[in-house]
Structure formats: structure tokens, C-alpha cells
Scaffold this active site. Structure first.
Site, short mmCIF file in Angstrom:
data_model
loop_
_atom_site.label_atom_id
_atom_site.label_comp_id
_atom_site.label_asym_id
_atom_site.label_seq_id
_atom_site.Cartn_x
_atom_site.Cartn_y
_atom_site.Cartn_z
N LYS A 235 9.20 -7.71 2.74
CA LYS A 235 8.55 -8.88 2.15
C LYS A 235 9.53 -10.01 1.85
O LYS A 235 10.74 -9.81 1.81
CB LYS A 235 7.75 -8.47 0.91
N ARG A 270 4.21 1.84 0.67
CA ARG A 270 3.61 1.31 1.90
C ARG A 270 4.71 0.64 2.70
O ARG A 270 5.27 -0.36 2.24
CB ARG A 270 2.49 0.33 1.51
C1 8Y7 Z 1 0.13 -4.82 0.65
C2 8Y7 Z 1 -1.11 -4.39 1.15
C3 8Y7 Z 1 -0.26 -5.88 2.49
C4 8Y7 Z 1 0.58 -4.26 -0.57
C5 8Y7 Z 1 -1.46 -2.96 -0.61
C6 8Y7 Z 1 2.57 -7.09 4.04
C7 8Y7 Z 1 -2.52 -4.95 3.13
C8 8Y7 Z 1 1.38 -7.82 3.61
N1 8Y7 Z 1 0.66 -5.73 1.51
N2 8Y7 Z 1 -1.90 -3.47 0.54
N3 8Y7 Z 1 -1.34 -5.08 2.30
N4 8Y7 Z 1 -0.25 -3.34 -1.16
N5 8Y7 Z 1 -2.19 -2.04 -1.26
O1 8Y7 Z 1 3.63 -7.75 4.05
O2 8Y7 Z 1 1.62 -4.58 -1.13
O3 8Y7 Z 1 2.53 -5.92 4.42
S1 8Y7 Z 1 -0.15 -6.97 3.86
#
Ligand code: 8Y7
Length: 294
Positions: A235, A270
Site C-alpha cells: 500500500k 491480506r
Molecule cells: C483491503 C481490502 C483492498 C483491505 C479488506 C489493496 C479489497 C486495495 N484492501 N479488503 N481490499 N482490507 N478487508 O491495495 O485492507 O489491496 S483493495
């Protein structure tokens, strides 16, 4: 045994209580969630659309690298990304869910659409990951009816404009209070206590300082009493701290932030870089856990 129709129906309708996600959440270690996006939609030679084939291959590689579950998304939330209708979203997700189900992969679906939640629940997804914390039209009801666990993530504003000028008096308190309100909404809609996962939403309507405050005080969110999911992978706050404009080159910083989150008790990480995260976590676990397996 008599063929009592009521009994037969009850058995058919019995929810899979051997929920593979519940089994994962019961493990005494953080889980690694691999990120897979199903985006464009050109056809390939195997009857599936090209994006489905690529997504299935990517998910398989992540599972082989040690991912515990896969977060599958079809809607880009990048600023300026073309909006994806729930019809398109379902069309892209279903073939991938079907293929991964056959391989016993635990599947999370990243969606903000109630119609998509209903469709993927029927197709065998295991977790609903909603960056709008079920605030969309009909989402609370759809999630409750699906019986699936949900991730409630905090976001200030909307994906297209959320980074313009994020503002908080006290970001940690405001995110905690927001998540507490969404927990109450879920409970009122009939979502069980043990089916809720919380997420501070790193990068979603937050400055670098806001993200760092939240990561520093994950204990405040943990005190709500639910498992935490944390997404820091590649990020932009990592780019800012490390002066690295290219997201793919932010893996070392991502590992540092993931280990910090693990140390603060995050239950699900994640990530894009599964093998690297699994290796980092196995070393962290060797040091921090007396019962770590050699
Ligand atoms: C997150 C996410 C994204 C996160 C959850 C990226 C879909 C942006 N980030 N879902 N999604 N938490 N729960 O940079 O931090 O991956 S998308």
C-alpha cells in the site's frame, strides 16, 4: 429409520457446520489471505474467459505457496477505475469460485453488492469481504441470509475520492466507534457474533499518519473482541515511508508491516506476496511461540 420428510429436509438444509473458515480461525496462528483479482474479460482457449483462467492459476500458486485462503475480487476500487456492475462481477467470479471449490480452497469474496453476495453464497464461497462494511443497499440482509462470515472494513468516503483529504479528530477512536456501530447493525440483522471479522481499512480514506496511528493502536480495535483482518500489502503508506513509488517493489516494507500486525494480534493478513509472507511469519512464529513446529 423412517424416511421422515421433515428430517430429510432438515439434513439437506443443515449449514455446513464443519465450516473450513471456522477451522482456520481456530488455529493458533495468523492466517495468510492471498489476493486474486479477476479483471479484464477476454476469452482464452479453454472455454473459460481469459481472466478466469489466470485467476484460477494465480489462486492455485498462492495456495501452493502456503496461503490459507484466497480473497477474490472483480471490482477495482482504485480511484478512476471503471465501475463494475453486479452482473459483470458475478459473471467473472462464478467460474473461478466453481473451480476453486473443487480444490477445497477456502474462498473470500471482495464485493460491495448484495446481489453478488447472494450469488457467491449459493456458489459455495466461505467469507464475504465488504470494504463498505455491509452499508450497501440490501447487503446486511443478504449477508445475514447467506449465513456466511463477514469482514467489516472501515472506509472514509468512497473509493474514487477517499484520498482527496481524509480528516479525523481521533482516527483510532473514530474507526473503533464505526466498527462498533457496524457490529451492532450486523447483530440486529441476525449475523452471529462468531461470524464477524473487523478491519481498520488501511489506505481507505486515510493519510500516512492516519494509517500509522491505526497500526500502532491495533490493540484498541482488538479490544472489541473480534478477529482482525489487516491489509497493508504494497500500500501507498509503505511507498511514502520507504520512498518507493513502484508498488511491486514494496515487498520488504509489506513484510515489516505484516509482522507488526501479527505481533499486535491480527488474525488474517491480506497479501499479494504469499510465499514471502509465509516465510516471514514462520520465522516470527518460531521466535514468539514456544510450540512452533520445526
Ligand atoms: C483491503 C481490502 C483492498 C483491505 C479488506 C489493496 C479489497 C486495495 N484492501 N479488503 N481490499 N482490507 N478487508 O491495495 O485492507 O489491496 S483493495
Amino acid at each position: 429409520m423412517s424416511a421422515n420428510p421433515g428430517e430429510i429436509l432438515r439434513n439437506i438444509a443443515k449449514p455446513a457446520d464443519a465450516s473450513p473458515l471456522a477451522a482456520l480461525l481456530a488455529l493458533p496462528r495468523p492466517l495468510v489471505m492471498g489476493i486474486v483479482n479477476v479483471t479484464d474479460d477476454s476469452f482464452s482457449g479453454d472455454g473459460l474467459k481469459g481472466d478466469a483462467t489466470a485467476a484460477i492459476a494465480q489462486a492455485r500458486a498462492q495456495i501452493a505457496a502456503g496461503a490459507d485462503l484466497i480473497d477474490l475480487g472483480a471490482e477495482s476500487t482504485r480511484p478512476g477505475a471503471a465501475p463494475v456492475s453486479w452482473r459483470q462481477e458475478i459473471e467473472r467470479l462464478l467460474p473461478v469460485i466453481e473451480a476453486l471449490r473443487r480444490e477445497k480452497t477456502v474462498i473470500s469474496i471482495d464485493t460491495r453488492h448484495a446481489a453478488t453476495m447472494r450469488a457467491v453464497a449459493v456458489s459455495g464461497a466461505h467469507l464475504l469481504n465488504d470494504i463498505s462494511a455491509l452499508e450497501g443497499e440490501g447487503s446486511l440482509e443478504a449477508a445475514a441470509k447467506s449465513g456466511l462470515p463477514v469482514v467489516l472494513m472501515h472506509m472514509q468516503g468512497e473509493p474514487g475520492s477517499m484520498q482527496h483529504s481524509p480528516q479525523y479528530d481521533d482516527v483510532v477512536r473514530e474507526v473503533r466507534d464505526y466498527l462498533a456501530r457496524r457490529i451492532a447493525a450486523c447483530r440486529a440483522a441476525g449475523i452471529a457474533r462468531d461470524k464477524i471479522v473487523l478491519d481498520p481499512g488501511i489506505g481507505f480514506g486515510k493519510t500516512v499518519a492516519h494509517n500509522l496511528s491505526l497500526l500502532r493502536r491495533l490493540d484498541v480495535l482488538r479490544a472489541l473482541g473480534y478477529p482482525l483482518l489487516v491489509g497493508v500489502s504494497r500500500k501507498s503508506f509503505i511507498g511514502a515511508l520507504a520512498r518507493e513509488p513502484e508498488a511491486a517493489r514494496r515487498v520488504p516494507g509489506s513484510l515489516a508491516a505484516a509482522l507488526w500486525a501479527a505481533q499486535q494480534g491480527a488474525k488474517i493478513l491480506r497479501v499479494h506476496d504469499v510465499a514471502e509472507t509465509v516465510q516471514a511469519l514462520s520465522v516470527w512464529r518460531g521466535i514468539t511461540s514456544e510450540s512452533a513446529q520445526m
